[in-house]
Design a protein around this motif. Structure first.
Motif, PDB file in Angstrom:
ATOM      1  N   UNK A 151      47.595 -21.337  -7.967  1.00  0.00           N
ATOM      2  CA  UNK A 151      46.873 -20.450  -8.978  1.00  0.00           C
ATOM      3  C   UNK A 151      47.898 -18.946  -8.682  1.00  0.00           C
ATOM      4  N   UNK A 152      48.186 -18.499  -8.985  1.00  0.00           N
ATOM      5  CA  UNK A 152      48.114 -17.018  -9.412  1.00  0.00           C
ATOM      6  C   UNK A 152      49.749 -16.811  -8.314  1.00  0.00           C
ATOM      7  N   UNK A 153      50.853 -17.732  -8.565  1.00  0.00           N
ATOM      8  CA  UNK A 153      51.910 -17.526  -8.017  1.00  0.00           C
ATOM      9  C   UNK A 153      52.745 -17.110  -8.750  1.00  0.00           C
ATOM     10  N   UNK A 154      52.701 -17.162 -10.006  1.00  0.00           N
ATOM     11  CA  UNK A 154      53.873 -16.274 -11.373  1.00  0.00           C
ATOM     12  C   UNK A 154      53.577 -14.503 -10.559  1.00  0.00           C
ATOM     13  N   UNK A 155      51.769 -14.078 -10.247  1.00  0.00           N
ATOM     14  CA  UNK A 155      51.513 -12.252  -9.983  1.00  0.00           C
ATOM     15  C   UNK A 155      52.192 -12.303  -8.517  1.00  0.00           C
ATOM     16  N   UNK A 156      52.595 -13.487  -7.874  1.00  0.00           N
ATOM     17  CA  UNK A 156      53.105 -13.610  -6.711  1.00  0.00           C
ATOM     18  C   UNK A 156      54.823 -12.796  -6.595  1.00  0.00           C
ATOM     19  N   UNK A 157      55.001 -13.727  -7.371  1.00  0.00           N
ATOM     20  CA  UNK A 157      56.564 -13.930  -7.849  1.00  0.00           C
ATOM     21  C   UNK A 157      56.554 -11.779  -8.552  1.00  0.00           C
ATOM     22  N   UNK A 158      56.047 -11.218  -8.760  1.00  0.00           N
ATOM     23  CA  UNK A 158      56.249 -10.383  -9.255  1.00  0.00           C
ATOM     24  C   UNK A 158      56.204  -9.281  -8.564  1.00  0.00           C
ATOM     25  N   UNK A 159      55.047  -9.270  -7.476  1.00  0.00           N
ATOM     26  CA  UNK A 159      54.912  -8.948  -6.037  1.00  0.00           C
ATOM     27  C   UNK A 159      56.241  -8.655  -5.535  1.00  0.00           C
ATOM     28  N   UNK A 160      56.871  -9.750  -4.583  1.00  0.00           N
ATOM     29  CA  UNK A 160      57.889  -9.993  -3.535  1.00  0.00           C
ATOM     30  C   UNK A 160      59.248  -9.329  -4.689  1.00  0.00           C
ATOM     31  N   UNK A 161      59.079  -9.554  -6.115  1.00  0.00           N
ATOM     32  CA  UNK A 161      60.238  -9.372  -6.747  1.00  0.00           C
ATOM     33  C   UNK A 161      61.311  -7.765  -6.235  1.00  0.00           C
ATOM     34  N   UNK A 162      60.669  -7.292  -6.273  1.00  0.00           N
ATOM     35  CA  UNK A 162      61.195  -5.991  -5.561  1.00  0.00           C
ATOM     36  C   UNK A 162      61.941  -6.084  -4.229  1.00  0.00           C
ATOM     37  N   UNK A 163      61.295  -6.584  -3.435  1.00  0.00           N
ATOM     38  CA  UNK A 163      61.584  -6.413  -2.208  1.00  0.00           C
ATOM     39  C   UNK A 163      62.563  -7.419  -1.678  1.00  0.00           C
ATOM     40  N   UNK A 164      62.696  -8.311  -3.003  1.00  0.00           N
ATOM     41  CA  UNK A 164      64.005  -9.110  -1.982  1.00  0.00           C
ATOM     42  C   UNK A 164      64.731  -9.793  -3.213  1.00  0.00           C
ATOM     43  N   UNK A 165      65.074  -9.116  -4.870  1.00  0.00           N
ATOM     44  CA  UNK A 165      66.107  -9.276  -5.315  1.00  0.00           C
ATOM     45  C   UNK A 165      66.917  -9.160  -4.907  1.00  0.00           C
ATOM     46  N   UNK A 166      67.960  -9.721  -4.853  1.00  0.00           N
ATOM     47  CA  UNK A 166      69.681  -9.390  -4.767  1.00  0.00           C
ATOM     48  C   UNK A 166      69.782  -7.742  -5.001  1.00  0.00           C
ATOM     49  N   UNK A 167      70.309  -6.969  -4.629  1.00  0.00           N
ATOM     50  CA  UNK A 167      70.983  -5.131  -5.132  1.00  0.00           C
ATOM     51  C   UNK A 167      72.045  -6.134  -5.851  1.00  0.00           C
ATOM     52  N   UNK A 168      71.721  -5.355  -7.487  1.00  0.00           N
ATOM     53  CA  UNK A 168      73.127  -5.603  -8.405  1.00  0.00           C
ATOM     54  C   UNK A 168      74.030  -4.517  -8.021  1.00  0.00           C
ATOM     55  N   UNK A 169      73.976  -3.557  -7.691  1.00  0.00           N
ATOM     56  CA  UNK A 169      74.791  -1.990  -6.667  1.00  0.00           C
ATOM     57  C   UNK A 169      75.093  -2.950  -5.741  1.00  0.00           C
ATOM     58  N   UNK A 170      75.011  -3.739  -4.537  1.00  0.00           N
ATOM     59  CA  UNK A 170      75.222  -4.007  -3.603  1.00  0.00           C
ATOM     60  C   UNK A 170      76.222  -4.893  -4.056  1.00  0.00           C
ATOM     61  N   UNK A 171      76.513  -5.697  -4.807  1.00  0.00           N
ATOM     62  CA  UNK A 171      76.878  -6.177  -5.313  1.00  0.00           C
ATOM     63  C   UNK A 171      78.190  -6.051  -5.889  1.00  0.00           C
ATOM     64  N   UNK A 172      78.184  -4.929  -6.180  1.00  0.00           N
ATOM     65  CA  UNK A 172      79.328  -4.375  -7.501  1.00  0.00           C
ATOM     66  C   UNK A 172      80.418  -3.392  -5.869  1.00  0.00           C
ATOM     67  N   UNK A 173      79.131  -3.083  -4.979  1.00  0.00           N
ATOM     68  CA  UNK A 173      80.080  -2.235  -3.891  1.00  0.00           C
ATOM     69  C   UNK A 173      81.087  -3.799  -3.371  1.00  0.00           C
ATOM     70  N   UNK A 174      80.366  -4.721  -3.165  1.00  0.00           N
ATOM     71  CA  UNK A 174      81.045  -6.118  -2.368  1.00  0.00           C
ATOM     72  C   UNK A 174      82.390  -5.796  -3.659  1.00  0.00           C
TER      73      UNK A 174
END
Length: 450
Positions: A151-174
């Motif tokens: 229970x509550x994993x969806x809320x954990x997803x929203x909290x963790x996401x900003x810290x672990x999601x791939x940065x699209x700008x970094x991919x564009x730099x690559x």
């Protein structure tokens, strides 16, 4: 690029290993009611509703002499937090805060690692007071979670996401640094002119060609630059109907072509204008879309096509009927012999790759979502309305989204198609594959891993 890292920290017996096991999807860490079972840092690869990261299960944080075993365990925990992109600070919502929780909180506030506060064992009313106490630690709203029950994993997803999601700008730099090319695979039936097209693009007779079908056996990758943009071209063996493939070598070639489709970002399905669209072409196109790859259909040998206008319209109508899962797939005409239409083909390929890599800001996405629901509300089976709460994009390439709500098993397929079509139209995503999944809030994590 290495995976981002999440460290799970907290005093003994707050459920760190239980959460670790849930995130990695199997019982890896030992779990017991006795405190202090975990001593070393345990690492695993986790997937949380499409977010991939490395997770570290740490020993219980105790205030002991550094030379003692608990003290050395604490040093390992400190090292894990220092190297992590985010720390999950677990407290026990049923027991409430303890002096050791407060000490850990002071230590984490002094570190440079972002912290997400998690009130674990939050199932039931007995945990309410402990959740409110956790606000006093100074890390914002605690995530109410039951690691044991999911229970509550969806809320954990929203909290963790900003810290672990791939940065699209970094991919564009690559990509700007040449680390990422447009991966373009040319596929089709034997003798459609794939190798001739690749030779025309390269400006040299790099591939062996001839009137015989099936000259190309292996998928050949070639690095190339078009108008200053890096491209990796993949010429593949022709794909015939499986029933007609008897030779072992041809079977291996067909498997190699399917791997090339998996590897590609954009796939060009080359048709022969002298033969039109056949059932095997539709099978190849469907396979490409099922793999989540952007698709272009190009009709080759257009310089010798008879009754060109009616041929084009006939192919377009057959595609609309045979590829109902994705309408408006780009249909182009080319001539590998003269080079006509090749620049247009590559322009469309780069545009499709951009759409295939698209990320929609969360605010814009949910404003669209609210408007789409208001314009066409979900049905209410047996008088009970289906509630769609919010939507989030979990990845790109292809764009993939998760809708959270309740009673989603009663949502008809027609409404799901409505959302997909509206998303393509309103958000400018265009004719590329989309992934749209639906997750209930009770236990979304277990269903997401299937």
């Amino acid at each position: 690029m290495p995976l981002p890292t999440v460290a799970i920290v907290g005093r003994p017996n707050v459920g760190k290993s239980t959460l670790f096991n849930r995130l990695v999807g199997k019982r890896v860490a030992l779990v017991d009611d006795r405190p202090g079972v975990t001593r070393d840092r345990r690492e695993g690869e986790a997937n949380l509703l499409g977010l991939d990261f490395r997770v570290i299960d740490t020993a219980g944080f105790e205030d002991e002499d550094p030379a003692s075993l608990p003290g050395r365990m604490r040093q390992q925990t400190e090292a894990a937090v220092n190297e992590a992109d985010v720390a999950l600070f677990l407290v026990d919502a049923r027991e409430g805060l303890t002096p050791l929780d407060e000490e850990i909180g002071r230590w984490l506030r002094a570190s440079k690692t972002p912290v997400v506060l998690v009130a674990n064992k939050a199932e039931g009313r007995a945990a309410e007071s402990g959740i409110f106490e956790a606000f006093g630690l100074g890390f914002g709203d605690p995530i109410a979670l039951s690691a044991e029950h999911g229970e509550g994993v969806a809320d954990l997803f929203e909290a963790v996401r900003p810290h672990v999601e791939r940065d699209p700008d970094a991919e564009e730099d690559d990509e700007a640094n040449g680390d990422h090319q447009l991966k373009l695979a040319i596929v089709g039936r034997p003798n459609a002119g794939k190798s001739t097209l690749v030779n025309r693009m390269l400006g040299e007779d790099r591939m062996i060609t001839g009137p015989e079908a099936g000259i190309t056996r292996d998928s050949i990758s070639l690095d190339w630059t078009w108008q200053g943009k890096p491209v990796r071209l993949v010429d593949t063996a022709g794909l015939r109907k499986r029933a007609k493939v008897e030779d072992k070598l041809e079977k291996l070639s067909a498997a190699d072509t399917r791997r090339a489709i998996d590897y590609a970002e954009v796939v060009v399905l080359l048709l022969d204008a002298t033969r039109g669209l056949e059932a095997q072409d539709l099978r190849i196109a469907s396979q490409t879309l099922e793999e989540g790859r952007a698709l272009i259909i190009a009709v080759n040998k257009w310089d010798v096509a008879e009754q060109a206008s009616s041929l084009f319209n006939g192919i377009k109508a057959a595609l609309a009927e045979g590829l109902s899962q994705l309408r408006d797939v780009p249909l182009l005409t080319v001539s590998a012999k003269t080079g006509k239409g090749i620049d247009t083909l590559l322009e469309v390929a780069f545009d499709l790759r951009e759409a295939w890599s698209k990320r929609v800001p969360t605010g814009e996405l949910n404003r669209w979502f609210e408007g789409a629901i208001e314009a066409n509300p979900p049905p209410a089976p047996k008088g009970q309305r289906i509630k769609l709460r919010y939507i989030t994009q979990v990845k790109s390439r292809p764009p993939s989204f998760v809708v959270f709500g309740n009673r989603l098993d009663e949502l008809p397929d027609s409404y799901r198609r409505y959302l997909l079509n509206a998303m393509r139209r309103d958000l400018g995503i265009g004719p590329v594959p989309l992934r749209l999944e639906f997750r209930g809030r009770a236990n979304p994590f277990d269903r997401a891993r299937r």
